[in-house]
Design a protein around this motif. Structure first.
Motif, mmCIF file in Angstrom:
data_model
loop_
_atom_site.group_PDB
_atom_site.id
_atom_site.type_symbol
_atom_site.label_atom_id
_atom_site.label_comp_id
_atom_site.label_asym_id
_atom_site.label_seq_id
_atom_site.Cartn_x
_atom_site.Cartn_y
_atom_site.Cartn_z
ATOM 1 N N VAL A 272 0.840 -1.200 0.000
ATOM 2 C CA VAL A 272 0.000 0.000 0.000
ATOM 3 C C VAL A 272 0.875 1.249 0.000
ATOM 4 N N SER A 273 1.928 1.260 0.803
ATOM 5 C CA SER A 273 2.784 2.449 0.861
ATOM 6 C C SER A 273 3.497 2.702 -0.470
ATOM 7 N N LEU A 274 3.887 1.654 -1.183
ATOM 8 C CA LEU A 274 4.523 1.830 -2.494
ATOM 9 C C LEU A 274 3.524 2.365 -3.517
ATOM 10 N N ILE A 275 2.286 1.903 -3.459
ATOM 11 C CA ILE A 275 1.253 2.400 -4.365
ATOM 12 C C ILE A 275 0.990 3.884 -4.105
ATOM 13 N N VAL A 276 0.948 4.275 -2.830
ATOM 14 C CA VAL A 276 0.767 5.690 -2.481
ATOM 15 C C VAL A 276 1.943 6.508 -3.003
ATOM 16 N N TRP A 277 3.166 6.007 -2.826
ATOM 17 C CA TRP A 277 4.353 6.736 -3.300
ATOM 18 C C TRP A 277 4.315 6.906 -4.824
ATOM 19 N N ARG A 278 3.949 5.859 -5.539
ATOM 20 C CA ARG A 278 3.901 5.949 -7.001
ATOM 21 C C ARG A 278 2.785 6.874 -7.478
ATOM 22 N N ARG A 279 1.720 6.978 -6.722
ATOM 23 C CA ARG A 279 0.591 7.836 -7.116
ATOM 24 C C ARG A 279 0.891 9.314 -6.885
ATOM 25 N N PHE A 280 1.504 9.640 -5.722
ATOM 26 C CA PHE A 280 1.685 11.047 -5.347
ATOM 27 C C PHE A 280 3.133 11.533 -5.445
ATOM 28 N N HIS A 281 4.100 10.645 -5.598
ATOM 29 C CA HIS A 281 5.523 10.985 -5.730
ATOM 30 C C HIS A 281 6.060 11.775 -4.541
ATOM 31 N N ARG A 282 5.478 11.542 -3.379
ATOM 32 C CA ARG A 282 5.958 12.163 -2.139
ATOM 33 C C ARG A 282 5.305 11.454 -0.974
ATOM 34 N N GLN A 283 5.827 11.721 0.213
ATOM 35 C CA GLN A 283 5.224 11.129 1.399
ATOM 36 C C GLN A 283 3.879 11.780 1.669
ATOM 37 N N MET A 284 2.931 10.966 2.065
ATOM 38 C CA MET A 284 1.588 11.440 2.393
ATOM 39 C C MET A 284 1.280 10.986 3.817
ATOM 40 N N PRO A 285 1.515 11.846 4.800
ATOM 41 C CA PRO A 285 1.321 11.440 6.196
ATOM 42 C C PRO A 285 -0.090 10.920 6.456
ATOM 43 N N ARG A 286 -0.157 9.804 7.140
ATOM 44 C CA ARG A 286 -1.397 9.166 7.594
ATOM 45 C C ARG A 286 -2.281 8.616 6.477
ATOM 46 N N LEU A 287 -1.868 8.677 5.229
ATOM 47 C CA LEU A 287 -2.721 8.188 4.141
ATOM 48 C C LEU A 287 -2.796 6.664 4.125
ATOM 49 N N VAL A 288 -1.685 5.982 4.393
ATOM 50 C CA VAL A 288 -1.701 4.519 4.412
ATOM 51 C C VAL A 288 -2.651 4.024 5.504
ATOM 52 N N GLU A 289 -2.589 4.649 6.671
ATOM 53 C CA GLU A 289 -3.493 4.261 7.751
ATOM 54 C C GLU A 289 -4.944 4.521 7.382
ATOM 55 N N GLU A 290 -5.207 5.616 6.691
ATOM 56 C CA GLU A 290 -6.564 5.944 6.252
ATOM 57 C C GLU A 290 -7.064 4.919 5.232
ATOM 58 N N ILE A 291 -6.192 4.454 4.361
ATOM 59 C CA ILE A 291 -6.570 3.436 3.374
ATOM 60 C C ILE A 291 -6.992 2.153 4.076
ATOM 61 N N TYR A 292 -6.202 1.725 5.060
ATOM 62 C CA TYR A 292 -6.566 0.515 5.799
ATOM 63 C C TYR A 292 -7.851 0.718 6.599
ATOM 64 N N TYR A 293 -8.096 1.936 7.069
ATOM 65 C CA TYR A 293 -9.307 2.220 7.851
ATOM 66 C C TYR A 293 -10.576 2.124 6.990
ATOM 67 N N ILE A 294 -10.539 2.673 5.781
ATOM 68 C CA ILE A 294 -11.740 2.679 4.950
ATOM 69 C C ILE A 294 -11.898 1.406 4.125
ATOM 70 N N ASN A 295 -10.896 0.517 4.175
ATOM 71 C CA ASN A 295 -10.966 -0.754 3.457
ATOM 72 C C ASN A 295 -10.783 -1.911 4.432
#
Length: 75
Positions: A17-40
Motif C-alpha cells: 500500500v505504501s509503495l502504491i501511495v508513493w507511485r501515485r503522489f511521488h511524495r510522502q503522504m502522512p497518515r494516508l496509508v493508515e486511512e486506506i486501511y481504515y476505509i478498506n
C-alpha cells in the motif's frame, strides 16, 4: 464532510500500500496509508504485499491553501 476516493487495482507483483501511495503522489503522504486501511476493512488480511487484482479505495487528499507569511525584518 465527504471525502473523495478513487478505486485502485493492484496490477503488479510485490506491491505494498505504501509503495502504491508513493507511485501515485511521488511524495510522502502522512497518515494516508493508515486511512486506506481504515476505509478498506479486510485489506490488511492480504498481508504486506497485495496480490494482483485486489481493488481498494484510496482517499484523494484535498490540497490546503498555502499560507503567505509576512517577511520579518531584523532592523
Amino acid at each position: 464532510m465527504t471525502t473523495m476516493t478513487e478505486t485502485v487495482t493492484v496490477e503488479g507483483d510485490s506491491l505494498t500500500v505504501s509503495l502504491i501511495v508513493w507511485r501515485r503522489f511521488h511524495r510522502q503522504m502522512p497518515r494516508l496509508v493508515e486511512e486506506i486501511y481504515y476505509i478498506n476493512p479486510g485489506l490488511a488480511e492480504y498481508g504486506q504485499t497485495l496480490p494482483v487484482g485486489v481493488t481498494f479505495e484510496m482517499p484523494i487528499p484535498i490540497p490546503r491553501a498555502q499560507q503567505v507569511l509576512d517577511p520579518i525584518t531584523l532592523w
